[in-house]
Design a protein around this motif. Sequence first.
Motif, mmCIF file in Angstrom:
data_model
loop_
_atom_site.group_PDB
_atom_site.id
_atom_site.type_symbol
_atom_site.label_atom_id
_atom_site.label_comp_id
_atom_site.label_asym_id
_atom_site.label_seq_id
_atom_site.Cartn_x
_atom_site.Cartn_y
_atom_site.Cartn_z
ATOM 1 N N LYS A 298 2.487 1.807 -3.326
ATOM 2 C CA LYS A 298 1.509 2.285 -4.318
ATOM 3 C C LYS A 298 1.282 3.781 -4.133
ATOM 4 O O LYS A 298 1.323 4.555 -5.091
ATOM 5 N N ARG A 299 1.103 4.172 -2.873
ATOM 6 C CA ARG A 299 0.870 5.611 -2.621
ATOM 7 C C ARG A 299 2.100 6.435 -2.981
ATOM 8 O O ARG A 299 2.007 7.522 -3.560
ATOM 9 N N ASP B 107 0.844 -1.211 0.000
ATOM 10 C CA ASP B 107 0.000 0.000 0.000
ATOM 11 C C ASP B 107 0.873 1.253 0.000
ATOM 12 O O ASP B 107 0.606 2.215 -0.721
ATOM 13 N N LEU C 200 -1.857 -6.727 -7.316
ATOM 14 C CA LEU C 200 -1.382 -5.479 -6.706
ATOM 15 C C LEU C 200 0.134 -5.335 -6.945
ATOM 16 O O LEU C 200 0.614 -4.253 -7.296
ATOM 17 N N HIS D 265 0.702 -4.286 -10.437
ATOM 18 C CA HIS D 265 0.303 -2.892 -10.626
ATOM 19 C C HIS D 265 1.397 -1.948 -10.108
ATOM 20 O O HIS D 265 1.785 -0.992 -10.794
ATOM 21 N N ILE D 266 1.922 -2.252 -8.926
ATOM 22 C CA ILE D 266 2.931 -1.366 -8.322
ATOM 23 C C ILE D 266 4.231 -1.396 -9.121
ATOM 24 O O ILE D 266 4.818 -0.356 -9.422
ATOM 25 N N MET E 191 3.811 0.648 -12.041
ATOM 26 C CA MET E 191 3.831 2.098 -11.792
ATOM 27 C C MET E 191 5.265 2.632 -11.841
ATOM 28 O O MET E 191 5.534 3.681 -12.419
ATOM 29 N N GLU F 165 2.300 6.881 -6.648
ATOM 30 C CA GLU F 165 1.316 7.884 -7.107
ATOM 31 C C GLU F 165 1.824 9.295 -6.836
ATOM 32 O O GLU F 165 1.795 10.167 -7.701
#
Length: 259
Positions: free
Chosen positions: A36-37, A33, A84, A87-88, A91, A40
């Motif tokens: 991911k943040r 988490d 997840l 996805h990360i 990113m 972003e």
Amino acid sequence: MSDVVTVEKENKIAIVTVNRPDALNALNSDVLDGLKRAAEVVSQDENVLVVIVTGAGEKAFVAGADIKEMIGKTPMQMRQFTMLGHHIMGMFAKMEKPTIAAVNGFALGGGCELAIACDIRLASDNAKLGVPEVSLGIFPGFGGTQRLTKLLGKGRACELVFTGKMIKAEEAERIGLVNKVVPQAELMNEAKALATEISSKGPLAVGLAKSAINRALEVGLDDGLAYERELVSLAFSTEDKEEGLKAFMEKRPPEFKGK
Ligand code: COA
């Protein structure tokens, strides 16, 4: 931001640190988490031109997905977890700004996969890298089978994945898994120096170049060249291009604005 993933900014560089040293920075749900943040935040921050990813402490970059947390997972929960993870990693791989992994120790499993999702890897001389999942009866699931194969070729990827062996930093450099090995005490300075050098260039051009390079891994040559043509043309729409060419003619350093 998060206790287990911190983001510091120094000039135009963001340093993302996985901060769970007692568990060798293993990737549990909180860390994912946080990553991911962090991804972003840094990808959206116009003042951040280059991102460094590292691990807290002197022993590990990231020692993989958190094995203790994985034990109770059902297949569907594992599917969510790997989605997840993908996805990360994506990113960091795809954000239109360079990412540098400063590999400060063990980079195993998901840690190796995080490092190879970054664009450039610098490793400390004590670093050890590998994808040991087959020793646990599983195999790399955060992009390792794909990105290792693209980075190293099939033979070396198979050797690492099938044996699960850890290799030393020098060996990782020899096979192209890391760009450069430096003494541990120098690692962050080297990473920052590289980031600073990149951040002095036209940021839009660097971002577009990353996008074009990424395309090379996904499409055939003609399609890749077509994409390159489009993006190079796009670079000609920027104020930075005007400034870069003008500064050259005026024999002075350019002042890029990222516009
Ligand atoms: N998940 C969860 N915890 C981990 C971890 C992981 N991937 N890797 C290390 N840790 C924890 C250990 O359980 C230990 O915690 P404890 O003190 O509560 O027992 C702590 O981190 C320190 O690790 P330890 O094994 O004692 O250090 P070491 O120097 O003896 O060995 C490694 C280092 C990296 C060789 C070893 O920790 C290891 O093999 N880790 C697993 C690597 C792996 O298989 N990764 C892929 C996972 S899919």
